[in-house]
Design a protein around this motif. Structure first.
Motif, PDB file in Angstrom:
ATOM      1  N   ARG A   1     -15.947  -9.028  -4.241  1.00 34.86           N
ATOM      2  CA  ARG A   1     -15.497  -8.312  -3.039  1.00 34.86           C
ATOM      3  C   ARG A   1     -16.619  -7.406  -2.552  1.00 34.86           C
ATOM      4  O   ARG A   1     -17.351  -6.804  -3.347  1.00 34.86           O
ATOM      5  CB  ARG A   1     -14.259  -7.457  -3.340  1.00 34.86           C
TER       6      ARG A   1
ATOM      7  N   ASN B   1       0.790  -1.234   0.000  1.00 33.84           N
ATOM      8  CA  ASN B   1       0.000   0.000   0.000  1.00 33.84           C
ATOM      9  C   ASN B   1       0.823   1.285   0.000  1.00 33.84           C
ATOM     10  O   ASN B   1       0.242   2.365  -0.134  1.00 33.84           O
ATOM     11  CB  ASN B   1      -0.968   0.009   1.190  1.00 33.84           C
TER      12      ASN B   1
ATOM     13  N   LYS C   1     -15.205  -0.998  -6.449  1.00 33.82           N
ATOM     14  CA  LYS C   1     -16.095  -2.125  -6.723  1.00 33.82           C
ATOM     15  C   LYS C   1     -17.330  -1.644  -7.478  1.00 33.82           C
ATOM     16  O   LYS C   1     -17.714  -0.474  -7.421  1.00 33.82           O
ATOM     17  CB  LYS C   1     -16.501  -2.812  -5.422  1.00 33.82           C
TER      18      LYS C   1
ATOM     19  N   LYS D   1     -15.207   0.249   2.109  1.00 33.87           N
ATOM     20  CA  LYS D   1     -13.928   0.909   1.846  1.00 33.87           C
ATOM     21  C   LYS D   1     -13.334   0.543   0.488  1.00 33.87           C
ATOM     22  O   LYS D   1     -12.332   1.125   0.088  1.00 33.87           O
ATOM     23  CB  LYS D   1     -12.931   0.562   2.948  1.00 33.87           C
ATOM     24  N   ILE D   2     -13.925  -0.408  -0.196  1.00 27.42           N
ATOM     25  CA  ILE D   2     -13.425  -0.798  -1.526  1.00 27.42           C
ATOM     26  C   ILE D   2     -14.099   0.098  -2.551  1.00 27.42           C
ATOM     27  O   ILE D   2     -15.209  -0.173  -3.017  1.00 27.42           O
ATOM     28  CB  ILE D   2     -13.699  -2.279  -1.801  1.00 27.42           C
TER      29      ILE D   2
ATOM     30  N   LEU E   1     -14.826  -6.484  -8.085  1.00 27.46           N
ATOM     31  CA  LEU E   1     -13.866  -5.737  -8.883  1.00 27.46           C
ATOM     32  C   LEU E   1     -13.694  -6.430 -10.235  1.00 27.46           C
ATOM     33  O   LEU E   1     -13.616  -7.655 -10.296  1.00 27.46           O
ATOM     34  CB  LEU E   1     -12.515  -5.667  -8.165  1.00 27.46           C
TER      35      LEU E   1
ATOM     36  N   ARG F   1      -7.701  -9.447   1.649  1.00 26.99           N
ATOM     37  CA  ARG F   1      -8.550  -8.509   2.397  1.00 26.99           C
ATOM     38  C   ARG F   1      -8.034  -7.072   2.365  1.00 26.99           C
ATOM     39  O   ARG F   1      -8.413  -6.260   3.211  1.00 26.99           O
ATOM     40  CB  ARG F   1      -8.673  -8.978   3.858  1.00 26.99           C
ATOM     41  N   GLN F   2      -7.148  -6.737   1.448  1.00 25.92           N
ATOM     42  CA  GLN F   2      -6.688  -5.360   1.361  1.00 25.92           C
ATOM     43  C   GLN F   2      -7.830  -4.457   0.896  1.00 25.92           C
ATOM     44  O   GLN F   2      -8.661  -4.871   0.091  1.00 25.92           O
ATOM     45  CB  GLN F   2      -5.506  -5.240   0.380  1.00 25.92           C
ATOM     46  N   TRP F   3      -7.865  -3.242   1.392  1.00 26.04           N
ATOM     47  CA  TRP F   3      -8.916  -2.321   0.981  1.00 26.04           C
ATOM     48  C   TRP F   3      -8.384  -0.983   0.477  1.00 26.04           C
ATOM     49  O   TRP F   3      -9.126  -0.198  -0.112  1.00 26.04           O
ATOM     50  CB  TRP F   3      -9.902  -2.066   2.122  1.00 26.04           C
ATOM     51  N   SER F   4      -7.101  -0.660   0.700  1.00 21.59           N
ATOM     52  CA  SER F   4      -6.572   0.593   0.156  1.00 21.59           C
ATOM     53  C   SER F   4      -6.429   0.459  -1.354  1.00 21.59           C
ATOM     54  O   SER F   4      -6.108  -0.619  -1.871  1.00 21.59           O
ATOM     55  CB  SER F   4      -5.219   0.921   0.786  1.00 21.59           C
ATOM     56  N   PRO F   5      -6.677   1.522  -2.109  1.00 26.70           N
ATOM     57  CA  PRO F   5      -6.662   1.433  -3.574  1.00 26.70           C
ATOM     58  C   PRO F   5      -5.358   0.884  -4.137  1.00 26.70           C
ATOM     59  O   PRO F   5      -5.376   0.039  -5.045  1.00 26.70           O
ATOM     60  CB  PRO F   5      -6.920   2.880  -4.020  1.00 26.70           C
TER      61      PRO F   5
ATOM     62  N   ILE G   1      -5.024  -2.874  -3.464  1.00 25.69           N
ATOM     63  CA  ILE G   1      -5.935  -3.642  -4.322  1.00 25.69           C
ATOM     64  C   ILE G   1      -5.380  -3.750  -5.737  1.00 25.69           C
ATOM     65  O   ILE G   1      -5.400  -4.820  -6.350  1.00 25.69           O
ATOM     66  CB  ILE G   1      -7.327  -2.980  -4.328  1.00 25.69           C
TER      67      ILE G   1
END
Length: 447
Positions: free
Chosen positions: A99, A61, A107, A103-104, A127, A353-357, A360
């Motif tokens: 997903r 990230n 999507k 926070k995603i 996604l 499980r990453q959610w930061s742009p 991802i």
């Protein structure tokens, strides 16, 4: 060592400190069963009690490294190993990574290709990824595999509207990706196979206008408007030069026309049906719609004498290709879908499980690329250590699959002392050899 020679190709992309953490993540993603989260990787690699665990998250990230350059390095290596000569056949297609979570941001809501059918439409949240794969025969598997090397996130139109950005369609992403591939391989002949989503005149025209064209093979609508080439311009003729000539009869009337010159071809191993006879007819034409570019194509009309599937048409921008060659190229497109299923089953796609742009945008392409890296590693290892295929009284396996390639690489990694698995003064426990081999098989073949 074989594993270091492949994984080490990507070391120049990272600083020394970041590379140490990135190496742990790559090796751990290969070894970890189940979810491919950073925490699961740290558990399998050993440093699960490290206080600086956030350093491994920052590789995804925050750290500065180029996934685009990583794609180039991987492609060049795959070509040198599996396709050193001859034309390169590639497949391009999109897939949905399911997903959820507020926070995603990227999507969207898409059609679920797995759960949907012609009569039943199912939507899913996730996604959308567009992947380019190298379609090459794997000698020890005795079949063609799709090896992903370039995967990008293609967000929905709603996401771009929320970001106040111009929306890029799948064909726009495909054009940019394939132009980038051409820059990486400027001298190789490239044929790309795709489904009907990429049968767009703008895309075909952009690829065919390159100094070294990228040829596309895809489906063609039976009601497509086909024309003769534009007549030569006469001396002194005024007005804008015509793009096309006289319109040709449509493809649909040719199916029932008794005077259509059908040719019988036998396709070996046609979608698992063995040698299969098809009737084909083909010609060249200009595909054109008002307001769009005019693209020369070779169309191939296919009819099944047994009536097991409806007549359909294909197109190729390589006018010199034969109908049989076009059919052989297009049949390879299914390997792209097989690879999507394999990475879900064995490499944990949709479990991260990453959610930061930024995380991802890096995680899923890396897991897709792991499929190709494992295949390249297994290709080197099997030359010295043949595959030990798992056989049982009810199942006899004759050729290795990707699960066997992954198990072979895992066994080699477990034998290396490249990570902290236990302390030097740990108690030793004797385990019977048969039980140890059972545990080893379960660990190496665990999805």
């Amino acid at each position: 060592m074989e594993i270091v020679s492949v994984i080490g190709l990507f070391a120049p992309l990272f600083s020394h400190r970041v590379w140490d953490s990135a190496l742990v993540l790559v090796v751990g993603a290969i070894l970890a069963p189940g979810k491919r989260t950073v925490s699961a990787i740290l558990r399998v690699m050993g440093p699960s009690q490290a206080e600086n665990y956030q350093t491994y998250h920052r590789v995804l990230n925050r750290a500065v490294w180029s996934s685009l350059n990583a794609s180039r390095i991987l492609l060049v290596h795959l070509v040198s190993v599996f396709a050193a000569t001859g034309p390169l056949v590639m497949g391009i297609d999109d897939t949905i990574e399911r997903r959820r979570g507020p926070k995603i941001a990227a999507k969207g809501i898409y059609r679920d290709p797995v759960r949907s059918s012609h009569s039943h439409f199912v939507k899913t949240s996730g996604l959308r990824w567009l992947s380019v794969q190298l379609l090459v025969p794997i000698p020890w598997a005795q079949r063609t595999w799709g090896l992903p090397f370039f995967t990008v996130l293609a967000p929905s139109k709603r996401y771009h509207q929320q970001q106040q950005r111009r929306h890029k369609r799948l064909t726009d992403w495909a054009r940019q990706m394939l132009l980038q591939v051409r820059r990486w391989l400027p001298d190789r002949a490239i044929v790309v196979v795709a489904d009907s989503s990429f049968a767009a005149l703008e895309l075909l025209w952009a690829l065919s206008q390159l100094s070294t064209p990228v040829h596309l093979v895809t489906r063609l609508r039976l009601d497509a408007q086909l024309y003769r080439p534009a007549p030569p311009r006469l001396p002194g003729q005024s007005g804008r030069p015509p793009k096309v000539g006289k319109r040709l009869p449509g493809l649909q009337p040719l199916i029932d026309n008794p005077y259509t010159p059908w040719q019988t071809v036998v396709m070996p191993d046609w979608y698992g049906r063995g040698d299969y006879s098809l009737q084909v007819t083909s010609a060249t034409a200009i595909w054109y719609t008002t307001g769009r570019p005019a693209v020369p194509i070779r169309w191939v009309l296919i009819k099944d004498p047994k009536g097991q599937f409806k007549p359909q048409a294909l197109l190729a921008t390589d006018l010199s290709a034969t109908p049989t060659q076009i059919l052989q190229w297009f049949r390879l497109r299914w390997q792209v879908e097989v690879t999507f299923e394999e990475v879900r089953a064995h490499l944990g796609i949709e479990t991260q499980r990453q959610w930061s742009p930024k995380a991802i945008e890096r995680t899923t392409p890396t897991l897709m690329a792991l499929f190709s890296m494992v295949t390249a590693l297994a290709d080197q290892l099997q030359k010295q250590q043949p595959f030990d295929l798992p056989n049982a009284a009810w199942y006899q396996k004759s050729l290795p699959t990707f699960s066997d390639a992954l198990a072979l690489v895992r066994r080699q990694l477990w034998q290396l002392q490249t990570f902290q698995s236990s302390s030097a003064e740990a108690d030793m426990v004797k385990v019977p050899g048969e039980l140890f081999n059972t545990w080893s098989d379960l660990l190496c073949y665990s999805a």
